[in-house]
Design an enzyme around this catalytic site. Structure first.
Site, PDB file in Angstrom:
ATOM      1  N   ARG A  77       0.846  -1.203   0.000  1.00 30.78           N
ATOM      2  CA  ARG A  77       0.000   0.000   0.000  1.00 30.78           C
ATOM      3  C   ARG A  77       0.875   1.244   0.000  1.00 30.78           C
ATOM      4  O   ARG A  77       1.872   1.314   0.717  1.00 30.78           O
ATOM      5  CB  ARG A  77      -0.894  -0.021   1.239  1.00 30.78           C
ATOM      6  CG  ARG A  77      -1.859   1.147   1.354  1.00 30.78           C
ATOM      7  CD  ARG A  77      -2.634   1.048   2.662  1.00 30.78           C
ATOM      8  NE  ARG A  77      -3.488  -0.133   2.690  1.00 30.78           N
ATOM      9  CZ  ARG A  77      -3.912  -0.711   3.810  1.00 30.78           C
ATOM     10  NH1 ARG A  77      -3.540  -0.243   4.990  1.00 30.78           N
ATOM     11  NH2 ARG A  77      -4.698  -1.767   3.760  1.00 30.78           N
ATOM     12  N   ARG A 146      -1.576   6.541   9.958  1.00 27.67           N
ATOM     13  CA  ARG A 146      -1.788   6.076   8.585  1.00 27.67           C
ATOM     14  C   ARG A 146      -1.827   7.257   7.623  1.00 27.67           C
ATOM     15  O   ARG A 146      -1.569   8.404   7.994  1.00 27.67           O
ATOM     16  CB  ARG A 146      -3.098   5.276   8.516  1.00 27.67           C
ATOM     17  CG  ARG A 146      -3.107   4.012   9.403  1.00 27.67           C
ATOM     18  CD  ARG A 146      -2.163   2.943   8.897  1.00 27.67           C
ATOM     19  NE  ARG A 146      -2.226   1.720   9.687  1.00 27.67           N
ATOM     20  CZ  ARG A 146      -3.057   0.707   9.456  1.00 27.67           C
ATOM     21  NH1 ARG A 146      -3.931   0.791   8.465  1.00 27.67           N
ATOM     22  NH2 ARG A 146      -3.037  -0.371  10.199  1.00 27.67           N
ATOM     23  N   LYS A 232      -3.456   1.381  15.046  1.00 28.23           N
ATOM     24  CA  LYS A 232      -3.380   2.390  13.983  1.00 28.23           C
ATOM     25  C   LYS A 232      -4.076   3.684  14.401  1.00 28.23           C
ATOM     26  O   LYS A 232      -4.980   3.692  15.243  1.00 28.23           O
ATOM     27  CB  LYS A 232      -4.015   1.845  12.715  1.00 28.23           C
ATOM     28  CG  LYS A 232      -5.478   1.431  12.864  1.00 28.23           C
ATOM     29  CD  LYS A 232      -5.938   0.728  11.610  1.00 28.23           C
ATOM     30  CE  LYS A 232      -7.338   0.135  11.800  1.00 28.23           C
ATOM     31  NZ  LYS A 232      -7.783  -0.646  10.646  1.00 28.23           N
ATOM     32  N   LYS A 234      -5.687   7.347  12.604  1.00 28.93           N
ATOM     33  CA  LYS A 234      -6.107   7.906  11.323  1.00 28.93           C
ATOM     34  C   LYS A 234      -6.421   9.395  11.461  1.00 28.93           C
ATOM     35  O   LYS A 234      -7.141   9.793  12.379  1.00 28.93           O
ATOM     36  CB  LYS A 234      -7.333   7.162  10.796  1.00 28.93           C
ATOM     37  CG  LYS A 234      -7.054   5.698  10.487  1.00 28.93           C
ATOM     38  CD  LYS A 234      -8.294   4.988   9.968  1.00 28.93           C
ATOM     39  CE  LYS A 234      -7.969   3.534   9.609  1.00 28.93           C
ATOM     40  NZ  LYS A 234      -9.180   2.827   9.090  1.00 28.93           N
ATOM     41  N   CYS A 454     -15.160  -2.973   0.119  1.00 28.38           N
ATOM     42  CA  CYS A 454     -13.800  -3.408   0.448  1.00 28.38           C
ATOM     43  C   CYS A 454     -13.436  -4.572  -0.467  1.00 28.38           C
ATOM     44  O   CYS A 454     -14.302  -5.143  -1.125  1.00 28.38           O
ATOM     45  CB  CYS A 454     -13.728  -3.822   1.915  1.00 28.38           C
ATOM     46  SG  CYS A 454     -14.588  -5.366   2.273  1.00 28.38           S
ATOM     47  N   CYS A 460      -8.372 -10.838   1.197  1.00 35.74           N
ATOM     48  CA  CYS A 460      -8.378 -10.454   2.608  1.00 35.74           C
ATOM     49  C   CYS A 460      -8.577 -11.653   3.517  1.00 35.74           C
ATOM     50  O   CYS A 460      -9.554 -12.399   3.381  1.00 35.74           O
ATOM     51  CB  CYS A 460      -9.478  -9.419   2.869  1.00 35.74           C
ATOM     52  SG  CYS A 460      -9.550  -8.899   4.608  1.00 35.74           S
ATOM     53  N   CYS A 499     -16.519  -8.080   6.200  1.00 31.58           N
ATOM     54  CA  CYS A 499     -16.419  -8.374   7.631  1.00 31.58           C
ATOM     55  C   CYS A 499     -16.764  -7.107   8.400  1.00 31.58           C
ATOM     56  O   CYS A 499     -16.913  -6.037   7.801  1.00 31.58           O
ATOM     57  CB  CYS A 499     -15.022  -8.895   7.988  1.00 31.58           C
ATOM     58  SG  CYS A 499     -13.786  -7.592   8.229  1.00 31.58           S
ATOM     59  N   CYS A 503     -13.848  -1.396   6.533  1.00 32.05           N
ATOM     60  CA  CYS A 503     -12.878  -0.676   5.708  1.00 32.05           C
ATOM     61  C   CYS A 503     -13.531   0.236   4.671  1.00 32.05           C
ATOM     62  O   CYS A 503     -12.916   1.205   4.240  1.00 32.05           O
ATOM     63  CB  CYS A 503     -11.933  -1.660   5.026  1.00 32.05           C
ATOM     64  SG  CYS A 503     -10.841  -2.514   6.185  1.00 32.05           S
TER      65      CYS A 503
END
Length: 641
Positions: A77, A146, A232, A234, A454, A460, A499, A503
């Site tokens: 990424r 991120r 993480k 953001k 996503c 994934c 899930c 995302c």
């Protein structure tokens, strides 16, 4: 909440691993050339900080013969503050996807690109090529800040957009890891500098006592210390009235505030948003950010450092499901958070400045930049850049970038802007878009235009159900149902994830599907078109085969009881989940074709329940995802039999 200061108290295995990694070097440095096609579990955790996840092709996993070796590959990424992609980087990514990847690129919901299908043996070559072409992957994943988002529109006559882009880059630089592991491992110690960071950023990072208080902070990592963050983090920067970044979903969001002379005065500050959760675990939550005040521009670095350091010191380092910044805000509340923040940023924040209402912006189609040039927004369905029958998107973007050398900007909604287009280039670029089958905004079904998904299967490892691959069919079926109900012109924001980690930001959508089992989805309703309100769970498990049966009552009720110009999300929010469920319980299809089959309303009798029994029934509905009618009938049949 327990005060988990660095290196104290009970911590997870990941925390121990980070501390022993020599600032994110080990075990990547030894495993990279060990001859195995995969990294160890420890290696996978540290690999994330370098911008990569190890994955398996889960389609092959299902099909492979017993005993066959798993097929491993890496997802990589980019770190692209504000979504900026230099044309040289795009060309490099496109070529890398063909040479080493799965022949596609994927635009993320945080304004970066992902490459999928890279073998471990090729990972270093890919990272070297990216860095040589003005890109980076460091800090794109892992327990660290991120990619910093910003409104993508490259307006040159609206200074607030320039300020947002400028500070997206500066905050990304401020919070970038400093220990050098990325350069040691992937570039053999050579520091590839694409642009020097602003001196004010360097000075702010080094400044101790302002945002870096507390204990055990390393000189090597003056903000993160030896264990980095608990999870993480953001950040997004928004412009007043423009919510293209989904600001309420971030750990920290800043809204640009300018004065009458268009000078930057500072930022309104929002904290504690986050959408990751788990099914059947009420301790995991979705949450939108709280407003905590205004910070003048001269103090923004100190405040950002302070908020990140507070998460570093007080975030849960034992239970990773409870370690995101949002849990601090949820459990402390805003006032206590502000009090503790004074330990790091010892100045009370001023009141937030008044803002206009936020609007959804996707910037598709042609727009003037304000300097005599243009940009054009290109829709990328589910963010997947590829060539297929009737659509050669990958070919078009490669041809435009190579021929015209125009930089791209990725949007937070998985689309792409081609920028800096001269007036005499518009016609030729439009011809390329037309030839390759790229639709103008008014040619795109609005359900598709305002949707996101996503990746889910096959890459994934967390996916429970299909997402990207299921979305086109789901949207087509929804559109067909709307037409049959006389709502052919209706549209709303639809999002789907494989899930509950969220995302594609489903919990802000007007209608969302969250994978809960194979071919089954939790349905969420009532978010707003401008992403300022959380949706609520409506059904726990809706099988994909029952999509129309599950949605028809909602759409019929919407048509019947909406107020003038009311959106679907606003309607669901006004009615409330219980009211929607009760209507669906007694709904019998009004579609002509269903009536023609001889279907009629069942004879219904009213039975009064005690409050206790009714509460038990409601709980069963929520847990099982079935209707009250089905649960009652099943219980009666079992009992009376």
């Amino acid at each position: 909440m327990t005060n988990n200061l660095i290196n104290t108290g009970k911590v997870s295995k990941v925390e121990v691993l980070k501390q022993k990694s020599n600032f994110l070097r080990g075990p990547i440095d030894t495993e990279l050339n060990d001859g195995n096609p995969f990294f160890s579990q420890d290696g996978i955790q540290i690999l994330k900080f370098h911008g990569s996840y190890q994955q398996k092709d889960r389609d092959l996993e299902k099909a492979k013969a017993k005993g066959e070796e798993a097929q491993y590959s890496m997802m990589l990424r980019t770190r692209s503050p504000g979504g900026f992609i230099p044309w040289q980087l795009y060309v490099a990514l496109d070529k890398l996807s063909d040479r080493y990847g799965n022949h596609t690129l994927r635009a993320t919901t945080r304004q970066g690109f992902q490459l999928h299908g890279i073998l471990k043996e090729n990972l270093k070559a890919v990272i070297v090529d990216i860095t040589k072409n003005m890109g980076s992957t460091v800090g794109a994943c892992g327990d660290i800040n991120r990619n910093v988002m910003a409104p993508p529109a490259p307006f040159k006559n609206k200074p607030e957009y320039d300020y947002a882009r400028e500070y997206a880059v500066k905050l990304a630089d401020l919070l970038a890891p400093q220990a050098g592991a990325y350069y040691d491992i992937w570039l053999d110690g050579e520091v590839a500098v694409t642009a020097s960071e602003a001196p004010e950023v360097t000075e702010a990072r080094k400044r101790q006592g302002a945002g870096t208080a507390k204990t055990n902070i390393s000189d090597i990592e003056p903000i993160y210390g030896t264990q980095y963050l608990p999870r993480k983090f953001k950040i997004a920067i928004a412009v007043a009235g423009d919510n293209s970044v989904d600001l309420y979903t971030n750990d920290l969001s800043l809204v640009v505030i300018t004065n009458a002379a268009n000078e930057l005065e500072g930022f309104n500050v929002y904290v504690g948003g986050g959408l990751g959760r788990a099914h059947n675990n009420d301790a995991t939550i979705v949450r939108i950010a709280d407003s905590i005040g205004f910070v003048p521009v001269a103090k923004v670095y100190d405040l950002v450092k302070a908020i990140v350091a507070l998460q570093r010191d007080y975030g849960d380092r034992h239970n990773r499901r409870h370690s995101r910044f949002k849990y601090i805000l949820e459990e402390w509340g805003v006032e206590k958070f502000k009090q503790v923040l004074l330990e790091y940023y010892p100045t009370k924040l001023a009141d937030s400045r008044e803002l206009p209402p936020f609007k959804y912006q996707d910037y598709l189609g042609w727009h003037e930049q304000g300097d005599g040039k243009y940009f054009v927004g290109v829709s990328i369905e589910s963010g997947r850049v590829l060539d297929r029958e009737g659509l050669q998107l990958k070919t078009a973007l490669r041809e435009i970038s190579e021929k015209f050398h125009h930089d791209f900007v990725l949007t937070p909604n998985q689309n792409l802007l081609i920028t800096e287009i001269a007036a005499d280039e518009k016609e030729e670029i439009q011809k390329i878009l037309d030839r390759c089958g790229i639709l103008a905004p008014d040619q795109i079904d609005t359900l598709v235009r305002y949707s996101m998904a996503c990746p889910a299967f096959p890459t994934c490892g967390l996916a429970i159900a299909e997402s990207e691959r299921a979305l086109p069919d789901i949207l087509a079926r929804i559109r067909k149902l709307l037409v049959r109900l006389g709502l052919e012109d209706e549209t709303f924001v639809t999002r789907i994830t494989g899930c509950p980690n969220g995302c594609a930001r489903p919990y802000m959508a007007e209608l969302a599907f969250v994978g809960s089992a194979v071919d089954e989805y939790q349905v969420w309703l009532g978010g707003s078109f401008n992403s300022t309100r959380l949706a609520q769970p409506y059904v726990q498990r809706l099988h994909i085969n029952n999509l129309e049966k599950g949605l028809e009552p909602l759409f019929f009720y919407f048509k019947k009881d909406r107020v003038e110009d009311e959106s679907f999300g606003d309607f669901c929010d006004r009615k409330g989940i219980e009211d929607l469920r009760q209507f669906a319980e007694t709904y019998v299809s009004e579609l002509p074709e269903e009536k023609a089959k001889g279907k009629r309303r069942d004879v219904r009798h009213r039975v009064t329940l005690s409050a206790k029994s009714f509460e038990l029934l409601k709980k069963a509905v929520e847990e099982q995802g079935s209707s009250m009618k089905d649960i009652v009938e099943a219980a009666l049949e079992k009992y009376l039999a």
